[in-house]
Design an enzyme around this catalytic site. Structure first.
Site, PDB file in Angstrom:
ATOM      1  CG  HIS A  49      21.838  -9.018  85.296  1.00 37.47           C
ATOM      2  ND1 HIS A  49      22.282  -9.960  86.175  1.00 37.47           N
ATOM      3  CD2 HIS A  49      20.933  -9.653  84.524  1.00 37.47           C
ATOM      4  CE1 HIS A  49      21.699 -11.102  85.958  1.00 37.47           C
ATOM      5  NE2 HIS A  49      20.854 -10.953  84.961  1.00 37.47           N
ATOM      6  CG  HIS A  82      15.597 -13.172  85.872  1.00 38.64           C
ATOM      7  ND1 HIS A  82      15.705 -12.563  84.671  1.00 38.64           N
ATOM      8  CD2 HIS A  82      16.734 -12.874  86.557  1.00 38.64           C
ATOM      9  CE1 HIS A  82      16.839 -11.898  84.628  1.00 38.64           C
ATOM     10  NE2 HIS A  82      17.478 -12.061  85.756  1.00 38.64           N
ATOM     11  CB  CYS A 104       8.533 -10.056  83.266  1.00 43.65           C
ATOM     12  SG  CYS A 104       7.891  -9.369  81.746  1.00 43.65           S
ATOM     13  CD  GLU A 134      13.151 -15.922  81.091  1.00 44.17           C
ATOM     14  OE1 GLU A 134      13.784 -14.856  81.030  1.00 44.17           O
ATOM     15  OE2 GLU A 134      12.497 -16.384  80.142  1.00 44.17           O
ATOM     16  CB  SER A 230      22.945  -8.476  81.714  1.00 42.59           C
ATOM     17  OG  SER A 230      22.001  -8.352  80.688  1.00 42.59           O
ATOM     18  CG  ASN A 232      19.117  -8.178  78.255  1.00 45.23           C
ATOM     19  OD1 ASN A 232      19.336  -7.098  77.742  1.00 45.23           O
ATOM     20  ND2 ASN A 232      18.940  -8.329  79.562  1.00 45.23           N
ATOM     21  CB  SER A 273      19.361  -4.808  83.801  1.00 46.61           C
ATOM     22  OG  SER A 273      18.793  -6.038  83.551  1.00 46.61           O
TER      23      SER A 273
END
Ligand code: F3S
Length: 658
Positions: A49, A82, A104, A134, A230, A232, A273
């Protein structure tokens, strides 16, 4: 964290965890590497992102596509960190694409877990955002499952799942799920028996969130750098805005829109990111900005801060009213501040009147502002928990004991509330015997030590037993320093065996052997004392090396041989009770602890072949003490001696026939 104090005393701190996580860095590196090798290369969705990284990759030929419709055989397609759905992988394979899989490893782990649980026929509930790629990817590995966003949704799903489906329920989470929310969800899920919980929140995420939360507690302003789309980054903003003024920016160009005139302590964190150069740029710009700000007017700042209330702000106030459902607090603004019962204390048993009283000055956190009605909702519980956590952490680091009240019994242990913070004490650490009733601890004040602290989750595990064991060790050392044989001490009977009784005499368990319990005969030690009884004992012997202590419950002054010696003599006639019969005579109790032998020849004035024909156990007889051997502790009695003297007396008194 790297903290810089500027020339004007203002501070700027950048979180250590700000920026690329391991998984994102790996994905970006792989994308750059692949861009050098393939002519036609796509990224299935933006690799991260961040527009600058995505733009730079595009310049190197990596085009972002939303689906695989344009992919031809031999084209390279990057799967981002993701991950992707099973169907997307299948489609790319079918098209003959070269897959550059940067998923990941943490996300891959969730895919495997989901597949395994699904293979066992379990129903899977996933914590996260149902629209996030994700989560969509995870769902593709699940046959029967649903997504929940928070505890309420989870509770509904659990109820529904337990009623409708008789399956084991597996719960897992999106890697970037809010860690505090996840903790609350776990507590909710633990009420159900057939639930298995897999903590799949990424460690990098939880560390980043914990560090940002801690930093925001010390700062008046927080900057969160990252993409607006994003998840997170958005979570970091949500966490920090509870504690400080918080702004989400994508890069340094947005700084000019923010008023930093009253900022004294600025904290910076960034999403997973966010490239390092953007963080550096923001840090540099802010260093210049803060130095160039007008001289800080502290009084003005206080006045301003008093006037402004916003969700997450910590304020001080004075309690103006307390009733059974809420507490009203004057926080120095035009608003009326309410603390509902649920936000007053972490102790569910506490009454409002026990927690605060009118006139108390307290710190609270604003949880909701209603400017139209002029009302703010406040939480004292959150402030207590923050303070409590600091105390708990200090106690853990210094190894000191804490005091708290047992507020509830839960599966596997109890919850102790100390200074507003909940600490879990496992059953094995409560000091209650295995299988014992933990409810006995409810509402009691206990001392305990922290044996485990999870800083990221702000969770602590305590041990009551450890404190008790340490106190006992201190008492034990004191006992061996001061105790001497012959001393009389008070103790509590801990246990009774066939061979004696164990007594806690203050940090040490001493043993009273059976023969040291009473001067008389007993069938079992439990005839003399009972468990829990407080008794006085005499220390007979101490072995400091082995730590063994022998005790006596019988007192020398009660020695029956002394009593006998002082009160009885040979020739004296006594009433004695037959206690046992043997082939050679019978034993009769003169006083407790002293049995005399009536030899078979001394039972009657005629020949006795069988003792039982003349005497029975329990019968009281009159007999004469004919012998007393104190050294060998033997007493002889005779019934016959009295019969012969009676006979001679009657002969002597009979009228003579002259
Ligand atoms: Fe992987 Fe955790 Fe980053 S899951 S992509 S290391 S946030």
């Amino acid at each position: 964290m790297s903290e810089i104090t500027l020339v004007n005393g203002k501070k700027l701190t950048v979180a250590e965890t700000a920026g690329f996580c391991y998984g994102v860095k790996r994905a970006v590196d792989m994308a750059y590497e692949a861009s050098k090798r393939y002519e036609r290369i796509y990224s299935l969705g933006p690799i991260i992102h961040n527009a600058s990284v995505v733009g730079d990759l595009e310049k190197r030929g990596v085009r972002v596509i939303e689906d695989a419709s344009c992919v031809k055989e031999g084209d390279a397609v990057i799967i981002r960190s993701h991950g992707a759905s099973k169907e997307e992988y299948a489609e790319l394979k079918r098209l003959g694409a070269v897959i550059i899989d940067t998923t990941c490893p943490n996300v891959k782990h969730i895919h495997r877990l989901a597949e395994e649980c699904s293979g066992r026929g379990e129903r899977i509930l996933v914590a996260g955002d149902k629209d996030h790629p994700e989560v969509k990817g995870i769902l593709s590995y699940i046959d029967d499952g649903e997504v929940f966003a928070d505890c309420e949704e989870l509770l509904k799903l659990l109820r529904k799942s337990c009623e409708k489906f008789k399956k084991t329920i597996a719960i897992l989470s999106q890697t970037t799920y809010n860690i505090e929310l996840w903790e609350r969800c776990i507590q909710t899920a633990q009420q159900y028996d057939n639930v298995k919980i897999y903590n799949t929140v990424c460690n990098a995420t939880s560390k980043r969130q914990a560090e940002a939360a801690e930093l925001s507690l010390r700062c008046d302003t927080m900057l969160i750098i990252g993409g607006r789309n994003s998840s997170n980054t958005a979570k970091l903003r949500d966490i920090c805005s509870k504690n400080a003024r918080c702004f989400l920016i994508e890069n340094s160009s947005e700084l000019e829109n923010i008023d930093f005139s009253h900022t004294r302590y600025l904290g910076i964190s960034a999403g997973a990111s966010t490239p390092a150069h953007i963080i550096e740029e923001v840090q540099k710009t802010m260093t210049e900005n803060l130095i160039n700000e007008e001289e800080f007017n502290f009084e003005e700042a206080i006045e301003q801060s008093l006037k402004k209330v916003y969700t997450g702000k910590r304020v001080s106030g004075v309690v103006t009213s307390v009733n059974n459902t809420e507490v009203i607090v004057d926080i120095g603004t035009k608003h009326t501040g309410y603390i509902p019962m649920s936000e007053l204390s972490n102790d569910p048993n506490a009454k409002p009147q026990d927690v605060v009283k009118v006139g108390d000055e307290i710190d609270v956190i604003v949880t909701k502002v209603n400017d139209v009605e002029g009302i703010v909702n406040l939480s004292k519980k959150q402030v207590d928990a923050q303070k409590g956590y600091e105390e708990v952490k200090k106690a853990f680091e210094e190894g000191t004991a804490l005091e708290g009240v047992v507020s509830s019994v839960i599966k596997g242990g109890v919850i102790v509330v100390t200074q507003g913070m909940r600490v879990f004490v496992p059953a094995s650490q409560t000091g209650v015997r295995l299988g014992g009733d933990l409810n006995a601890l409810l509402k009691t004040t206990v001392k305990f030590k922290i044996i485990e602290l999870n800083e990221a989750r702000k969770r602590a595990v305590g041990s009551i037993r450890k404190v008790a064991a340490e106190e006992r060790a201190v008492k034990k050392a004191q006992f061996f320093e001061t105790a001497e044989a012959g001393q009389t001490v008070t103790g509590e009977v801990k246990s009774i065996t066939d061979y004696g009784v164990f007594v806690d005499i203050g940090g040490v368990d001493g043993l009273i052997r059976r023969m040291d319990l009473t001067w008389g005969r007993i069938k079992h030690p439990s005839d003399v004392v009972s468990v829990g009884e407080s008794i006085e004992v005499i220390i007979k012997d101490i072995d400091k090396e082995t730590g063994k202590v022998s005790l006596s419950y019988k007192k020398p002054s009660d020695n029956p041989w002394l009593i006998f010696e002082n009160n009885y003599s040979v020739g004296q006639v006594v009433e004695a009770k037959i206690v046992s019969i043997t082939s050679f005579g019978a034993f009769a109790q003169i006083i407790p602890g002293i049995d005399g032998l009536i030899h078979i020849s001394q039972i009657a004035d005629q020949r006795v072949n069988n003792v039982a024909d003349f005497l029975t156990v329990g019968q009281t007889v009159t007999a004469k003490i004919t012998e007393c051997d104190l050294e060998n502790k033997r007493v002889s009695l005779s019934i016959r001696a009295l019969l012969s003297s009676e006979a001679s007396e009657s002969e002597d008194s009979a009228p003579s026939e002259e």
